[in-house]
Enzyme design. Structure first.
Site, short mmCIF file in Angstrom:
data_model
loop_
_atom_site.label_atom_id
_atom_site.label_comp_id
_atom_site.label_asym_id
_atom_site.label_seq_id
_atom_site.Cartn_x
_atom_site.Cartn_y
_atom_site.Cartn_z
CG MET A 187 -1.92 -1.18 1.16
SD MET A 187 -3.44 -0.92 2.09
CE MET A 187 -2.80 -0.61 3.71
CG ASN A 203 4.68 5.57 4.29
OD1 ASN A 203 4.71 5.23 5.45
ND2 ASN A 203 5.31 6.65 3.88
N GLY A 241 11.37 -2.89 5.22
CA GLY A 241 10.64 -4.17 5.21
C GLY A 241 10.11 -4.51 3.82
CG HIS A 242 7.09 -2.12 1.99
ND1 HIS A 242 7.05 -1.03 2.81
CD2 HIS A 242 5.85 -2.67 2.02
CE1 HIS A 242 5.82 -0.92 3.32
NE2 HIS A 242 5.09 -1.90 2.87
CE LYS A 300 8.12 -16.11 8.41
NZ LYS A 300 8.97 -16.98 9.25
CG LEU A 350 11.54 -1.19 9.90
CD1 LEU A 350 12.35 -0.94 8.61
CD2 LEU A 350 11.80 -0.07 10.90
NE ARG A 394 -2.59 1.79 9.88
CZ ARG A 394 -2.98 0.78 9.10
NH1 ARG A 394 -2.30 -0.37 9.12
NH2 ARG A 394 -4.02 0.91 8.31
#
Ligand code: PAF
Length: 277
Positions: A26, A28, A32-33, A144, A180, A183
């Site tokens: 989504m 931002n 982690g992404h 995860k 991370l 939000r």
């Protein structure tokens, strides 16, 4: 990196590829992404990410409107990570008419986060199925950190015999342990300093499990109370079987400790897998 704005553009790109690995997001984006993209590169010659803030998975009064939209920096990060294509449809492209067909999720979707966010996982599974149908990936990668989401997507893929392998990638943490999350940007400086308590609380439960404690309600209650004493509002702390999220059994194999709690106006989630000692 090719930016694909419409379903037609995505389909044209997809038809020209062989195997594809897919990272739905989504936006931002954080480290982690980017780990998901990195892992995706090991699974297929072409990697496509999606960036779509899915209105179906936000409830009334949730943060759909203020969810951070950071297009320029997201694109730059994906280019650096070696992503080949980014599918970024408008809401009107994904939902040209009111979506009245939904994935009916299994009972797990009404537990844990689902008990506090009614309809959330129905919205997640519906958009993920739609994205899978559009992207037709051989592999799809999920963090995860959203452990329940990962379990439900795996279950949906298995039950619908979807031709996609679901891969879970470990949570990336800041040096102080905070998972991370997009939000985290909502936190004030004081809340950011307090936020790692969530992970420390999970570690304390995991430690007691490793030491042989099996009174799960007691462990959950102690952890929720510790958070509340520090000013948090805990939605839940739960010990479950790792992987399936079935209720924990004293003789169980591996456990996962999950929590969702509010720090001020921000709802944080985290989890920790643990092997009994
Ligand atoms: O985890 C997320 O970012 C979202 O739930 C997902 C999987 C992209 C579906 O909108």
């Amino acid at each position: 990196m090719q930016v694909l704005r419409t379903l037609a553009e995505l389909r044209a790109w997809r038809d020209a590829q062989g195997a594809v690995a897919f990272v739905p997001t989504m936006g931002n984006l954080h480290e982690g992404h980017l780990r998901l993209v990195e892992a995706a590169r090991r699974h297929a010659p072409a990697v496509v990410a999606s960036l779509f803030v899915n209105p179906l998975q936000f409830g009334p009064g949730e943060d759909y409107e203020r969810y951070p939209r950071t297009w320029e920096s997201d694109c730059a990060k994906l280019v650096d990570a070696g992503c080949d294509a980014l599918f970024a449809p408008a809401v009107a492209d994904m939902y040209p008419c009111t979506q009245t067909c939904f994935v009916a999720p299994p009972p797990l979707a009404g537990e844990l986060c689902g008990a506090h966010r009614p309809g959330h996982f129905r919205g997640v599974l519906t958009v993920v199925l739609k994205l899978f149908n559009l992207v037709r990936p051989q592999t799809a990668l999920f963090g995860k950190k959203d452990y329940q989401q990962l379990a439900l997507v795996r279950d949906m893929a298995a039950q619908f015999a979807l031709p996609v392998a679901i891969v879970g990638v470990d949570t990336v943490r800041a040096a102080d342990g905070l998972a991370l999350s997009s939000r985290n940007g909502y936190l004030t400086a004081a809340e950011r300093a307090e936020a790692p308590r969530l992970y420390r609380t999970l570690m304390a439960v995991a430690e007691r499990l490793r030491a042989g404690e099996r009174d799960f309600p007691r462990l959950e209650q102690d952890a929720a109370q510790a958070l509340m004493r520090a000013g948090w509002k805990a939605d839940y702390v739960a010990v479950r079987e790792a992987g399936t999220l079935a209720p924990a059994r004293a003789q169980g194999g591996e456990f996962v400790v999950l929590a969702a709690a509010w720090l001020g106006g921000t709802r944080l989630i985290d989890n920790l897998e643990t092997v009994p000692g």
